[in-house]
Design a protein around this motif. Structure first.
Motif, PDB file in Angstrom:
ATOM      1  N   ALA A  76     -85.930  15.354  52.725  1.00 34.45           N
ATOM      2  CA  ALA A  76     -86.147  16.808  52.783  1.00 34.45           C
ATOM      3  C   ALA A  76     -85.401  17.500  51.648  1.00 34.45           C
ATOM      4  N   ARG A  77     -85.203  16.792  50.543  1.00 35.08           N
ATOM      5  CA  ARG A  77     -84.443  17.363  49.427  1.00 35.08           C
ATOM      6  C   ARG A  77     -85.137  18.547  48.774  1.00 35.08           C
ATOM      7  N   GLU A  78     -86.437  18.679  48.988  1.00 38.56           N
ATOM      8  CA  GLU A  78     -87.165  19.788  48.378  1.00 38.56           C
ATOM      9  C   GLU A  78     -87.096  21.075  49.200  1.00 38.56           C
ATOM     10  N   LYS A  79     -86.537  21.019  50.379  1.00 37.79           N
ATOM     11  CA  LYS A  79     -86.428  22.214  51.237  1.00 37.79           C
ATOM     12  C   LYS A  79     -85.414  23.167  50.623  1.00 37.79           C
ATOM     13  N   THR A  80     -85.842  24.392  50.329  1.00 38.56           N
ATOM     14  CA  THR A  80     -84.967  25.312  49.596  1.00 38.56           C
ATOM     15  C   THR A  80     -84.621  26.589  50.352  1.00 38.56           C
ATOM     16  N   SER A  81     -85.353  26.897  51.382  1.00 40.36           N
ATOM     17  CA  SER A  81     -85.060  28.132  52.113  1.00 40.36           C
ATOM     18  C   SER A  81     -84.486  27.805  53.490  1.00 40.36           C
ATOM     19  N   GLU A  82     -83.830  28.791  54.079  1.00 40.68           N
ATOM     20  CA  GLU A  82     -83.285  28.596  55.427  1.00 40.68           C
ATOM     21  C   GLU A  82     -84.395  28.237  56.404  1.00 40.68           C
ATOM     22  N   GLU A  83     -85.524  28.873  56.281  1.00 40.90           N
ATOM     23  CA  GLU A  83     -86.645  28.619  57.191  1.00 40.90           C
ATOM     24  C   GLU A  83     -87.151  27.188  57.032  1.00 40.90           C
TER      25      GLU A  83
END
Length: 134
Positions: A76-83
């Motif tokens: 999940a390294r591409e997840k950039t926002s809190e949501e």
């Protein structure tokens, strides 16, 4: 360059264990170039998955480590926002709990790089060992 020496040790062990020894030299050149350019390097998906499995396998205090090879690694390294992180955590819990048939799972988020820390999860484990109502 201590980071490079640690990377070399890990890459050599990782690719030897997954029987892709022929990729070691070229991967180390890529890592050396990344370190010169940015001061850090990013693991490939293969390195991330096998590295997580190696870490669990070598965790002496964890009785569950006997199942290290069955560990499911979610990148999940591409997840950039809190949501996005929140949704990834919910998906992790749903997948790992698997309607009561637990699947050994780890979700890995992007690391802190050069002072840029986007998220911090305060729990080292989202859900602890088996808890039952009865």
């Amino acid at each position: 360059m201590e980071i490079y020496q640690q990377a070399k040790e890990f890459i050599t062990k990782c690719y030897t264990e997954i029987k892709q020894v022929e990729k070691i030299e070229s991967r180390l050149i890529e890592i050396e170039n990344e370190l010169k350019e940015s001061g850090h390097y990013e693991h490939t998906a293969i390195e991330l998955e096998h590295g997580a499995k190696m870490a669990w396998r070598n965790s002496n205090k964890c009785i569950g480590r006997l199942f290290w090879s069955s560990l499911r690694v979610i990148d999940a390294r591409e997840k950039t926002s809190e949501e996005e992180v929140y949704q990834a955590i919910k998906e992790h819990i749903k997948f790992a709990t698997n309607d009561g048939r637990i699947i050994p799972t780890i979700t890995i988020f992007a690391p802190k790089v050069q002072g840029n820390q986007q998220f911090r999860l305060w729990n080292h484990q989202l859900i602890r060992y088996a808890g039952y109502e009865q």
